[in-house]
Design a protein around this motif. Structure first.
Motif, PDB file in Angstrom:
ATOM      1  N   ARG A 189      29.773  38.862  30.116  1.00  0.00           N
ATOM      2  CA  ARG A 189      29.769  40.322  30.272  1.00  0.00           C
ATOM      3  C   ARG A 189      30.746  40.757  31.363  1.00  0.00           C
ATOM      4  NH1 ARG A 189      30.800  44.480  31.197  1.00  0.00           N
ATOM      5  NH2 ARG A 189      29.627  46.466  31.244  1.00  0.00           N
ATOM      6  N   ILE A 190      30.820  40.026  32.469  1.00  0.00           N
ATOM      7  CA  ILE A 190      31.665  40.445  33.586  1.00  0.00           C
ATOM      8  C   ILE A 190      33.139  40.126  33.347  1.00  0.00           C
ATOM      9  CG2 ILE A 190      32.193  40.017  36.026  1.00  0.00           C
ATOM     10  CD1 ILE A 190      29.200  39.654  36.505  1.00  0.00           C
ATOM     11  N   PHE A 191      33.432  38.909  32.919  1.00  0.00           N
ATOM     12  CA  PHE A 191      34.828  38.469  32.838  1.00  0.00           C
ATOM     13  C   PHE A 191      35.395  38.506  31.423  1.00  0.00           C
ATOM     14  CE2 PHE A 191      32.955  36.014  36.429  1.00  0.00           C
ATOM     15  CZ  PHE A 191      33.665  36.604  37.450  1.00  0.00           C
ATOM     16  N   GLY A 192      34.533  38.466  30.414  1.00  0.00           N
ATOM     17  CA  GLY A 192      35.013  38.360  29.046  1.00  0.00           C
ATOM     18  C   GLY A 192      35.098  36.910  28.602  1.00  0.00           C
ATOM     19  N   ASP A 193      35.716  36.682  27.472  1.00  0.00           N
ATOM     20  CA  ASP A 193      35.808  35.340  26.901  1.00  0.00           C
ATOM     21  C   ASP A 193      36.521  34.381  27.841  1.00  0.00           C
ATOM     22  OD1 ASP A 193      35.602  33.553  24.422  1.00  0.00           O
ATOM     23  OD2 ASP A 193      37.749  33.487  24.845  1.00  0.00           O
ATOM     24  N   TRP A 194      36.001  33.149  27.931  1.00  0.00           N
ATOM     25  CA  TRP A 194      36.526  32.165  28.872  1.00  0.00           C
ATOM     26  C   TRP A 194      38.001  31.869  28.658  1.00  0.00           C
ATOM     27  CZ3 TRP A 194      35.623  29.593  33.253  1.00  0.00           C
ATOM     28  CH2 TRP A 194      36.351  28.437  33.490  1.00  0.00           C
ATOM     29  N   SER A 195      38.461  31.867  27.433  1.00  0.00           N
ATOM     30  CA  SER A 195      39.840  31.450  27.150  1.00  0.00           C
ATOM     31  C   SER A 195      40.872  32.371  27.793  1.00  0.00           C
ATOM     32  CB  SER A 195      40.073  31.382  25.637  1.00  0.00           C
ATOM     33  OG  SER A 195      39.871  32.664  25.052  1.00  0.00           O
ATOM     34  N   PHE A 197      39.777  35.584  29.848  1.00  0.00           N
ATOM     35  CA  PHE A 197      39.230  36.503  30.857  1.00  0.00           C
ATOM     36  C   PHE A 197      39.877  37.886  30.720  1.00  0.00           C
ATOM     37  CE2 PHE A 197      37.181  33.887  34.541  1.00  0.00           C
ATOM     38  CZ  PHE A 197      36.287  33.353  33.627  1.00  0.00           C
ATOM     39  N   PRO A 198      39.701  38.558  29.578  1.00  0.00           N
ATOM     40  CA  PRO A 198      40.410  39.824  29.317  1.00  0.00           C
ATOM     41  C   PRO A 198      40.028  40.964  30.254  1.00  0.00           C
ATOM     42  CG  PRO A 198      38.695  39.451  27.666  1.00  0.00           C
ATOM     43  CD  PRO A 198      38.795  38.196  28.472  1.00  0.00           C
ATOM     44  N   ASN A 199      38.883  40.875  30.945  1.00  0.00           N
ATOM     45  CA  ASN A 199      38.476  41.949  31.848  1.00  0.00           C
ATOM     46  C   ASN A 199      39.205  41.908  33.189  1.00  0.00           C
ATOM     47  OD1 ASN A 199      36.731  42.538  29.794  1.00  0.00           O
ATOM     48  ND2 ASN A 199      34.877  41.918  30.859  1.00  0.00           N
ATOM     49  N   LEU A 200      40.043  40.877  33.387  1.00  0.00           N
ATOM     50  CA  LEU A 200      40.813  40.750  34.630  1.00  0.00           C
ATOM     51  C   LEU A 200      42.285  41.027  34.359  1.00  0.00           C
ATOM     52  CD1 LEU A 200      39.265  37.479  36.087  1.00  0.00           C
ATOM     53  CD2 LEU A 200      38.691  39.815  36.711  1.00  0.00           C
ATOM     54  N   ASN A 201      42.985  41.453  35.408  1.00  0.00           N
ATOM     55  CA  ASN A 201      44.437  41.571  35.296  1.00  0.00           C
ATOM     56  C   ASN A 201      45.054  40.177  35.311  1.00  0.00           C
ATOM     57  OD1 ASN A 201      44.195  44.379  35.385  1.00  0.00           O
ATOM     58  ND2 ASN A 201      44.332  44.420  37.624  1.00  0.00           N
ATOM     59  N   PRO A 202      46.148  39.975  34.577  1.00  0.00           N
ATOM     60  CA  PRO A 202      46.760  38.629  34.520  1.00  0.00           C
ATOM     61  C   PRO A 202      47.063  38.036  35.897  1.00  0.00           C
ATOM     62  CG  PRO A 202      47.747  40.065  32.872  1.00  0.00           C
ATOM     63  CD  PRO A 202      46.843  40.941  33.699  1.00  0.00           C
ATOM     64  N   CYS A 203      47.497  38.872  36.855  1.00  0.00           N
ATOM     65  CA  CYS A 203      47.858  38.352  38.177  1.00  0.00           C
ATOM     66  C   CYS A 203      46.638  37.935  38.990  1.00  0.00           C
ATOM     67  CB  CYS A 203      48.666  39.380  38.950  1.00  0.00           C
ATOM     68  SG  CYS A 203      47.751  40.912  39.304  1.00  0.00           S
ATOM     69  N   ARG A 222      39.101  47.236  42.879  1.00  0.00           N
ATOM     70  CA  ARG A 222      39.052  46.264  41.776  1.00  0.00           C
ATOM     71  C   ARG A 222      37.741  45.491  41.794  1.00  0.00           C
ATOM     72  NH1 ARG A 222      40.036  45.936  37.348  1.00  0.00           N
ATOM     73  NH2 ARG A 222      40.513  43.704  37.186  1.00  0.00           N
ATOM     74  N   MET A 223      37.211  45.189  42.974  1.00  0.00           N
ATOM     75  CA  MET A 223      35.892  44.548  43.046  1.00  0.00           C
ATOM     76  C   MET A 223      34.833  45.454  42.435  1.00  0.00           C
ATOM     77  SD  MET A 223      36.074  41.488  44.347  1.00  0.00           S
ATOM     78  CE  MET A 223      34.451  41.049  45.002  1.00  0.00           C
ATOM     79  N   GLU A 224      34.958  46.762  42.688  1.00  0.00           N
ATOM     80  CA  GLU A 224      34.040  47.713  42.072  1.00  0.00           C
ATOM     81  C   GLU A 224      34.161  47.713  40.555  1.00  0.00           C
ATOM     82  OE1 GLU A 224      33.040  51.646  43.949  1.00  0.00           O
ATOM     83  OE2 GLU A 224      35.004  51.260  44.831  1.00  0.00           O
ATOM     84  N   GLU A 225      35.395  47.783  40.069  1.00  0.00           N
ATOM     85  CA  GLU A 225      35.612  47.872  38.624  1.00  0.00           C
ATOM     86  C   GLU A 225      35.083  46.642  37.895  1.00  0.00           C
ATOM     87  OE1 GLU A 225      39.795  48.418  38.340  1.00  0.00           O
ATOM     88  OE2 GLU A 225      39.749  50.498  39.066  1.00  0.00           O
ATOM     89  N   ILE A 226      35.289  45.469  38.498  1.00  0.00           N
ATOM     90  CA  ILE A 226      34.884  44.229  37.843  1.00  0.00           C
ATOM     91  C   ILE A 226      33.374  44.025  37.909  1.00  0.00           C
ATOM     92  CG2 ILE A 226      35.072  41.696  37.920  1.00  0.00           C
ATOM     93  CD1 ILE A 226      37.912  42.127  39.103  1.00  0.00           C
ATOM     94  N   PHE A 227      32.776  44.343  39.051  1.00  0.00           N
ATOM     95  CA  PHE A 227      31.379  43.963  39.292  1.00  0.00           C
ATOM     96  C   PHE A 227      30.408  45.142  39.292  1.00  0.00           C
ATOM     97  CE2 PHE A 227      33.832  40.455  41.147  1.00  0.00           C
ATOM     98  CZ  PHE A 227      33.227  39.382  40.507  1.00  0.00           C
ATOM     99  N   THR A 228      30.775  46.244  38.670  1.00  0.00           N
ATOM    100  CA  THR A 228      29.836  47.354  38.490  1.00  0.00           C
ATOM    101  C   THR A 228      29.292  47.323  37.070  1.00  0.00           C
ATOM    102  OG1 THR A 228      30.950  48.755  40.128  1.00  0.00           O
ATOM    103  CG2 THR A 228      29.529  49.852  38.525  1.00  0.00           C
ATOM    104  N   LEU A 229      27.988  47.163  36.958  1.00  0.00           N
ATOM    105  CA  LEU A 229      27.308  47.174  35.665  1.00  0.00           C
ATOM    106  C   LEU A 229      26.165  48.181  35.715  1.00  0.00           C
ATOM    107  CD1 LEU A 229      26.978  43.337  34.845  1.00  0.00           C
ATOM    108  CD2 LEU A 229      28.817  44.903  34.192  1.00  0.00           C
ATOM    109  N   ASN A 230      26.146  49.061  34.738  1.00  0.00           N
ATOM    110  CA  ASN A 230      25.048  50.033  34.604  1.00  0.00           C
ATOM    111  C   ASN A 230      24.813  50.825  35.885  1.00  0.00           C
ATOM    112  OD1 ASN A 230      24.614  48.928  32.002  1.00  0.00           O
ATOM    113  ND2 ASN A 230      23.342  47.314  32.898  1.00  0.00           N
ATOM    114  N   GLY A 231      25.904  51.221  36.535  1.00  0.00           N
ATOM    115  CA  GLY A 231      25.811  52.071  37.710  1.00  0.00           C
ATOM    116  C   GLY A 231      25.553  51.353  39.019  1.00  0.00           C
ATOM    117  N   VAL A 232      25.477  50.027  38.999  1.00  0.00           N
ATOM    118  CA  VAL A 232      25.221  49.248  40.218  1.00  0.00           C
ATOM    119  C   VAL A 232      26.418  48.353  40.500  1.00  0.00           C
ATOM    120  CG1 VAL A 232      23.757  47.524  41.335  1.00  0.00           C
ATOM    121  CG2 VAL A 232      22.720  49.268  39.868  1.00  0.00           C
TER     122      VAL A 232
END
Length: 351
Positions: A189-195, A197-203, A222-232
């Protein structure tokens, strides 16, 4: 050690071969594992012959051990045993190699123990609910541990401790070092597919292999964008009792050109043009080009980060290191405590 082909094909499977999760092993993988096991049980003279043959030890060392009871028998370490195994494999005749290949094929056909091939029947009914419940429990646990890490006043006592991840070596200092195990669903859910990691920027994926990745996240936003789920958000914690906000983001060390004074700041944001906004501890913001991580050397390039008033000395991103396919990882975080009194600064950081 190099048995005849017939006995090699009929040799009983070892417990390691039965329990191994990898069913794409090569003949050499199978051979080297058994070689190490068999080497331990060889008689002294055979071990000596092999160590001399592959220049692991020389004859004089063994003669010294024979002549003096105080001198211990020279032994081969694990790496040296593997060197002997490689030499014996290269010298092996084709019939015996084919026998190892046959054994390898048979081992790779064994069932993989402990692997689910389908959803268990008792989970089929209400499967969506089970998935949601699992994600909720795991995310609550993740938030609880990270909140504890950010709000704790206990620092690692060894402030000169160094860590090495990939090719990067850095001083741990006052950074928070925390281990965590990601449930597969939460990791997905956080990072996306292991192959990919589409939820992250390539760099942000600075190192990748089949089984491990190392991530660098530069800014608080960016820490907020990646690790915010359902308002937390896991890494932004309000403490209304103390009038504090605990957060985690990249840290930039700077030196003022005119006075030579050094300072630090939190990397607040970054844009698509490669610029980062830094809130310095003295209360002003500067915008500079983002530092470049050179993966080949494990170093940072600062020459691109020009500013009229400040020189960039060092950049410390939030690091998510050695995150494995199974979910184990380490967080190396820069902790910041911000006051909610300055509403302008808080509104620009906590969105």
């Amino acid at each position: 050690m190099n048995a005849d082909p017939a006995s090699m094909r009929t040799r009983p499977y070892t417990q390691k071969e039965i329990n191994h999760r990898n069913r794409t092993m090569s003949a050499y993988n199978i051979y080297s594992a058994l070689f190490y096991q068999d080497f331990v049980n060889l008689d002294v003279n055979t071990k000596r012959r092999l160590m001399i043959k592959y220049q692991i030890k020389d004859l004089m060392e063994f003669m010294a051990a024979d002549d003096d009871s105080i001198v211990s028998e020279p032994e081969a370490g694990a790496f040296e045993v593997m060197k002997i195994a490689a030499g014996e494999w290269n010298a092996m005749n084709s019939d015996l190699k084919n026998a190892w290949k046959d054994r390898c094929y048979a081992v790779n056909q064994l069932p993989v123990l402990g692997v689910f091939k389908m959803v268990p029947l008792n989970l089929v009914d209400g499967l969506n609910g089970h998935v949601i419940q699992s994600l909720t429990y795991e995310f609550d646990h993740f938030c609880s541990l990270m909140n504890q890490a950010l709000k704790s006043n206990t620092w690692i006592p060894d402030t000169v401790k160094w860590k090495t991840f990939g090719k990067e070596r850095f001083e741990l200092g006052s950074k928070i070092f925390w281990s965590f195990y990601f449930n597969h669903l939460l990791k997905l859910r956080i990072f996306g597919d292991w192959s990919s990691f589409p939820n992250l920027n390539p760099c942000e994926v600075v190192y990748r292999s089949r089984m491990m990745k190392i991530l660098h996240v530069s800014s608080l936003c960016r820490m907020e964008e990646i690790f915010t789920l359902n308002g937390v958000c896991t890494f932004v914690i309000r403490d209304n009792d103390r009038n504090h906000i605990y957060c985690c983001g990249g840290k930039l060390y700077v030196k003022e050109k005119s006075s030579g004074r050094e300072g630090i700041g939190i990397v607040q944001d970054e844009d698509i043009n490669g610029n980062i906004t830094v809130l310095l501890e003295i209360g002003i913001r500067i915008k500079v080009k983002k530092t470049i991580y050179v993966e080949k050397d494990g170093t940072w390039e600062y020459n691109c980060c020009s500013h009229d008033e400040y020189t960039i000395i060092q950049h410390e991103p939030s690091r998510i290191t050695r995150i494995t396919k199974s979910g184990n990882c380490f967080f190396v975080m820069n902790k910041f405590i911000l006051s909610t009194d300055d509403l302008n600064d808080i509104k620009s950081i906590i969105r």
